[in-house]
Design a protein around this motif. Structure first.
Motif, PDB file in Angstrom:
ATOM      1  N   ARG A 234       8.769   9.200  -5.262  1.00  0.00           N
ATOM      2  CA  ARG A 234       8.109   9.245  -6.581  1.00  0.00           C
ATOM      3  C   ARG A 234       6.841   8.553  -6.801  1.00  0.00           C
ATOM      4  O   ARG A 234       6.333   8.973  -7.827  1.00  0.00           O
ATOM      5  CB  ARG A 234       9.398   8.621  -7.475  1.00  0.00           C
ATOM      6  N   LYS A 235       6.538   7.686  -5.740  1.00  0.00           N
ATOM      7  CA  LYS A 235       5.294   6.812  -5.976  1.00  0.00           C
ATOM      8  C   LYS A 235       3.956   7.928  -5.831  1.00  0.00           C
ATOM      9  O   LYS A 235       2.722   7.539  -5.957  1.00  0.00           O
ATOM     10  CB  LYS A 235       5.063   5.598  -5.015  1.00  0.00           C
ATOM     11  N   GLY A 236       4.486   9.204  -5.177  1.00  0.00           N
ATOM     12  CA  GLY A 236       3.377  10.164  -4.708  1.00  0.00           C
ATOM     13  C   GLY A 236       2.403  10.044  -3.657  1.00  0.00           C
ATOM     14  O   GLY A 236       1.706  10.940  -3.549  1.00  0.00           O
TER      15      GLY A 236
ATOM     16  N   PRO B  13       2.096   2.546  -1.989  1.00  0.00           N
ATOM     17  CA  PRO B  13       0.773   1.537  -2.661  1.00  0.00           C
ATOM     18  C   PRO B  13       1.200   0.026  -2.516  1.00  0.00           C
ATOM     19  O   PRO B  13       2.195  -0.326  -3.188  1.00  0.00           O
ATOM     20  CB  PRO B  13       0.545   2.349  -3.742  1.00  0.00           C
ATOM     21  N   PHE B  14       0.257  -0.709  -2.198  1.00  0.00           N
ATOM     22  CA  PHE B  14       0.099  -2.359  -2.161  1.00  0.00           C
ATOM     23  C   PHE B  14      -1.305  -2.396  -2.793  1.00  0.00           C
ATOM     24  O   PHE B  14      -2.002  -2.602  -1.639  1.00  0.00           O
ATOM     25  CB  PHE B  14       0.613  -3.032  -0.977  1.00  0.00           C
TER      26      PHE B  14
ATOM     27  N   ASN C  79      -9.068   9.668  -1.305  1.00  0.00           N
ATOM     28  CA  ASN C  79      -9.127  10.349  -2.696  1.00  0.00           C
ATOM     29  C   ASN C  79      -8.404   9.657  -3.639  1.00  0.00           C
ATOM     30  O   ASN C  79      -8.834   9.802  -4.733  1.00  0.00           O
ATOM     31  CB  ASN C  79      -8.703  11.811  -2.438  1.00  0.00           C
ATOM     32  N   SER C  80      -7.406   8.702  -3.568  1.00  0.00           N
ATOM     33  CA  SER C  80      -6.701   8.020  -4.273  1.00  0.00           C
ATOM     34  C   SER C  80      -7.492   6.807  -4.646  1.00  0.00           C
ATOM     35  O   SER C  80      -7.167   5.882  -5.453  1.00  0.00           O
ATOM     36  CB  SER C  80      -5.375   7.955  -4.153  1.00  0.00           C
ATOM     37  N   GLY C  81      -8.542   6.313  -4.129  1.00  0.00           N
ATOM     38  CA  GLY C  81      -8.903   5.216  -4.070  1.00  0.00           C
ATOM     39  C   GLY C  81      -8.568   3.829  -3.312  1.00  0.00           C
ATOM     40  O   GLY C  81      -8.995   2.661  -3.762  1.00  0.00           O
ATOM     41  N   PHE C  82      -7.827   4.056  -2.418  1.00  0.00           N
ATOM     42  CA  PHE C  82      -7.321   3.025  -1.632  1.00  0.00           C
ATOM     43  C   PHE C  82      -8.376   2.721  -0.692  1.00  0.00           C
ATOM     44  O   PHE C  82      -9.167   3.421  -0.313  1.00  0.00           O
ATOM     45  CB  PHE C  82      -5.837   3.455  -0.659  1.00  0.00           C
ATOM     46  N   ARG C  83      -8.469   1.557  -0.147  1.00  0.00           N
ATOM     47  CA  ARG C  83      -9.429   1.058   0.727  1.00  0.00           C
ATOM     48  C   ARG C  83      -9.085   1.018   2.220  1.00  0.00           C
ATOM     49  O   ARG C  83      -9.869   1.186   3.062  1.00  0.00           O
ATOM     50  CB  ARG C  83     -10.077  -0.512   0.278  1.00  0.00           C
ATOM     51  N   ALA C  84      -7.801   0.889   2.289  1.00  0.00           N
ATOM     52  CA  ALA C  84      -7.253   1.071   3.812  1.00  0.00           C
ATOM     53  C   ALA C  84      -5.681   1.510   4.057  1.00  0.00           C
ATOM     54  O   ALA C  84      -5.216   1.563   2.728  1.00  0.00           O
ATOM     55  CB  ALA C  84      -7.363  -0.323   4.321  1.00  0.00           C
ATOM     56  N   LEU C  85      -5.301   2.006   4.991  1.00  0.00           N
ATOM     57  CA  LEU C  85      -3.886   2.242   5.271  1.00  0.00           C
ATOM     58  C   LEU C  85      -3.571   1.250   6.182  1.00  0.00           C
ATOM     59  O   LEU C  85      -4.228   0.815   7.077  1.00  0.00           O
ATOM     60  CB  LEU C  85      -3.693   3.828   6.177  1.00  0.00           C
ATOM     61  N   THR C  86      -2.283   0.897   6.048  1.00  0.00           N
ATOM     62  CA  THR C  86      -1.732  -0.212   6.968  1.00  0.00           C
ATOM     63  C   THR C  86      -0.645   0.189   7.510  1.00  0.00           C
ATOM     64  O   THR C  86       0.145   0.954   6.800  1.00  0.00           O
ATOM     65  CB  THR C  86      -1.603  -1.739   6.048  1.00  0.00           C
TER      66      THR C  86
END
Length: 177
Positions: free
Chosen positions: A58-60, A79-80, A114-121
């Protein structure tokens, strides 16, 4: 056709109904860990529940892979703040070595950028070929300055509390800029 590449799988955003199939994929993929004598005590049936996966979906930002008319892989993330954390990525053993896992990670990187996050962890086993070395080939690096990432420190501590060998675990990050 000789020399051509045939893609026999596809990727898409996960839908809530997909969550019912995800634990079986995770269970099947987890059996690979049992070949490691130090991990023989891991319970492959200790998977994400469909309800918890639906909450993440649901958070997409969760993805699935389909082949032969069924789900064969998934990436569950959350997302965090400015980071997207990959909680789980699995491909059913019958469909491994086809680029599905790498496809899921690359798609997550594109979605996150594309969603504006700066990193994946994520957190993973440092020494298993299909864990940290796999993610390193996709642009992840081990987080060595853990004091700058208290959320990841907490996750590694939770994993150790749940019986994973702390000395073999690491946090990884892939910067998207």
């Amino acid at each position: 056709m000789s020399g051509s590449t045939r893609t026999d799988w596809s990727l898409r955003l996960a839908r809530p109904g997909d969550a019912d199939a995800m634990p079986a994929i995770e269970r099947a993929a987890a059996r690979k860990f049992l070949a490691d004598p130090d991990l023989a005590d891991l319970d492959p049936n200790d998977t994400w529940t469909a309800d918890k996966l639906r909450g993440l979906i649901r958070k997409g930002h969760c993805l699935v892979s389909e082949a032969d008319g069924r789900l064969v892989g998934f990436l569950a993330s959350e997302p965090f703040r400015r980071e997207l954390h990959v909680w789980e990525m699995d491909v059913h053993p019958d469909y491994q070595s086809r680029g599905i896992g790498a496809g899921l990670v690359r798609a997550a990187q594109i979605d996150a950028r594309n969603s504006g996050f700066r990193a994946l962890t994520l957190t993973t086993f440092r020494d298993l070929a299909w864990n940290a070395p796999f993610y390193a080939r996709l642009g992840f690096e081990e987080v060595t300055a853990l004091d700058a990432h208290p959320r990841l420190v907490g996750e590694l501590a939770n994993e150790a509390d749940n019986g994973l060998p702390a000395e073999r675990r690491c946090a990884m990050i892939c910067f998207l800029d």
